[in-house]
Design an enzyme around this catalytic site. Sequence first.
Site, mmCIF file in Angstrom:
data_model
loop_
_atom_site.group_PDB
_atom_site.id
_atom_site.type_symbol
_atom_site.label_atom_id
_atom_site.label_comp_id
_atom_site.label_asym_id
_atom_site.label_seq_id
_atom_site.Cartn_x
_atom_site.Cartn_y
_atom_site.Cartn_z
ATOM 1 N N CYS A 204 0.833 -1.205 0.000
ATOM 2 C CA CYS A 204 0.000 0.000 0.000
ATOM 3 C C CYS A 204 0.870 1.258 0.000
ATOM 4 O O CYS A 204 1.484 1.591 1.027
ATOM 5 C CB CYS A 204 -0.935 -0.028 1.212
ATOM 6 S SG CYS A 204 -1.798 1.524 1.517
ATOM 7 N N CYS B 47 -0.033 3.984 2.578
ATOM 8 C CA CYS B 47 0.331 3.520 3.924
ATOM 9 C C CYS B 47 1.800 3.821 4.191
ATOM 10 O O CYS B 47 2.167 4.395 5.228
ATOM 11 C CB CYS B 47 0.102 2.015 4.067
ATOM 12 S SG CYS B 47 -1.581 1.446 3.786
#
Length: 634
Positions: free
Chosen positions: A514, A517
């Site tokens: 991600c 993230c």
Amino acid sequence: MKHLRLSAFLAFTALSLLSCSDEPKETPLSIGNLELSETKPSPGDSLKIAYTSKDSLVPEAFYVYTVASSAYPVDLNLVKDGERFTDAIKIPDSADGLIFHFKNGEEYEANGEKGYTVNLYDAEGEMLPSSKVAIAHYISGRGSYYGIKTESDSTLAAYTQALENDAASSEDWLLPQIYLMSRSDAEQANTLAQKTIDSYSGKTLTEKDYTTLFRLAQFKKDQPAQDSLLAILKTEYPKNTWVLNNYVSQMRQAKSVDEQLEILDDFNENSGADGTQKDFLYRTIATTFLENGNIEAYTEYMDKASDDMSKASILNNLAWERAENGEELEVAETMSKQSLDIIDAQKSDKPDYYTAKQFEKSLASTKAMYSDTYGLILFKQGKVKEAIAAQEVAVADRATADVTERYLQFLTADEQYDKVVEKATEYIKDGNGTSATKEYLKTAYTASEQDEDFENYLSGLEKIAHDNALAELKKEMIDEEAPTFNLKNLNGEEIALTDLKGKTVVLDFWATWCGPCKISFPGMQKAVTKYADNDQVEFLFIDTWESTSGEAREKGVSDFIASNAYTFNVLMDTPKEEGSREYDVVSAYEVDGIPTKFVLGPDGKIKFKAVGFDGNTDGLVEELDMMIALASGQ
């Protein structure tokens, strides 16, 4: 929350006032804040709608009409009519269901998570056979994005009933039924999949049949069956979607341009079908030639790809890499300009999955992103004024902190100090100020010889931003039960959420793949370090939705954390079954996208939920400070 509601008589009267010439053909239908002019609308009907909003501004609104498993969004053009907003639509003849979406500010209002769904009926007033399942299918796949909650059991029941009533509908509902069933009962789903496979035995098979069998083999992870069926499809139906997709898979795995060219030759000889797969093959080969320094071959193959939006994305990515590294800037400028030209030419080529307004918004957002690339390239070439012009397009669409920082950098280099003061002041007051933003402001403020002391000026702006953000957070504060969990961390220790009651707990759901993230993690590390000596605050980073499993997953996560020297307490979310992408805790918290953070108060209840990351590290830490203080009752 209070909603304005009308009695049946008043609703009827208000709706009839929408048009002097038409009376509703039957009693109006009321669904939450939505009023419809018909209780049992049919395909082809003209339908009047009236929506009551808590906001005085016109809501952003659209409706979706379903056609079996497909869905098509259409803009609503609401106008204010007294205390309500009204419009009229003509239901498409092919429709079997309607779903209305209303966005007030930044949030969708979804009728208490039930949604605004409308079944359609035939001329005799009987519900269309596919209406219930079509709506359930749409809500299952897209509902959570718009704040609608659905239960898997009810969706499965809709699939089952549709298949029982009409065996011919299996093309639409069988595979969704099996995949959804597998989330709760993998054994039952596998049994159904095998029973379906067995039912084809001894039959003369069509292309649809082979395709269904191939997809069932994929579900069962039966590689020999997949290979066998793909070979048949390739021979008998060379333009089949799954055959074409297989060429894409082969191209992704190719290790050299020679292998890539062989795959392309095979594709052109056996299929040659125009479309996204063919375009992908050409774009991939073009990119490889560029990486090898062969500009002529790159241009030749890139020009053969006709999927303009994907081509523009590739061009922008290639240009950005060169801009960041300060290499081949003339080549990068050409690529970036091409990507922008493609976007400008797309305005009339709307995909079915967008409304007209959504497509216009998407193009504007994409153009802003590509303009940011173009601006950086121009700036690094010394074309400062042209870079500023490009960056003004980039910052016009909800720009992230790095984009606004570049804009201030370009303006500062051009000594446009008054403009720097104006824009930096705006960004800081809006809560989008970063350390770099404040440094550019200081430079410009000092150079423009302002009367007020800079530190006082900056403190005033920061106080405005803080007070506004705090007021908004207080509005967003919730008080919901937090699902409990017991998970092991990377040291093998079991962490129970119930053991942390009495503390303020920050949960951060993430995965190693991600991008947002990982971009947020330097900010999260700052926060973790800041609260390291506060034994009343705990940070837990829950790794989930990984593409790997078992020891490989744990090693990948451990290596990532260690290589970045993060001091995070990482917990490993548990898959619902071996190899599944469905995980227990992330599902319990109803997370739809990562990163998603929850802040739990000492009473163990969820006080805040925050989705995504806007790129502002300093802002992230400050926001967490406020959330933690509010959740702790400070």
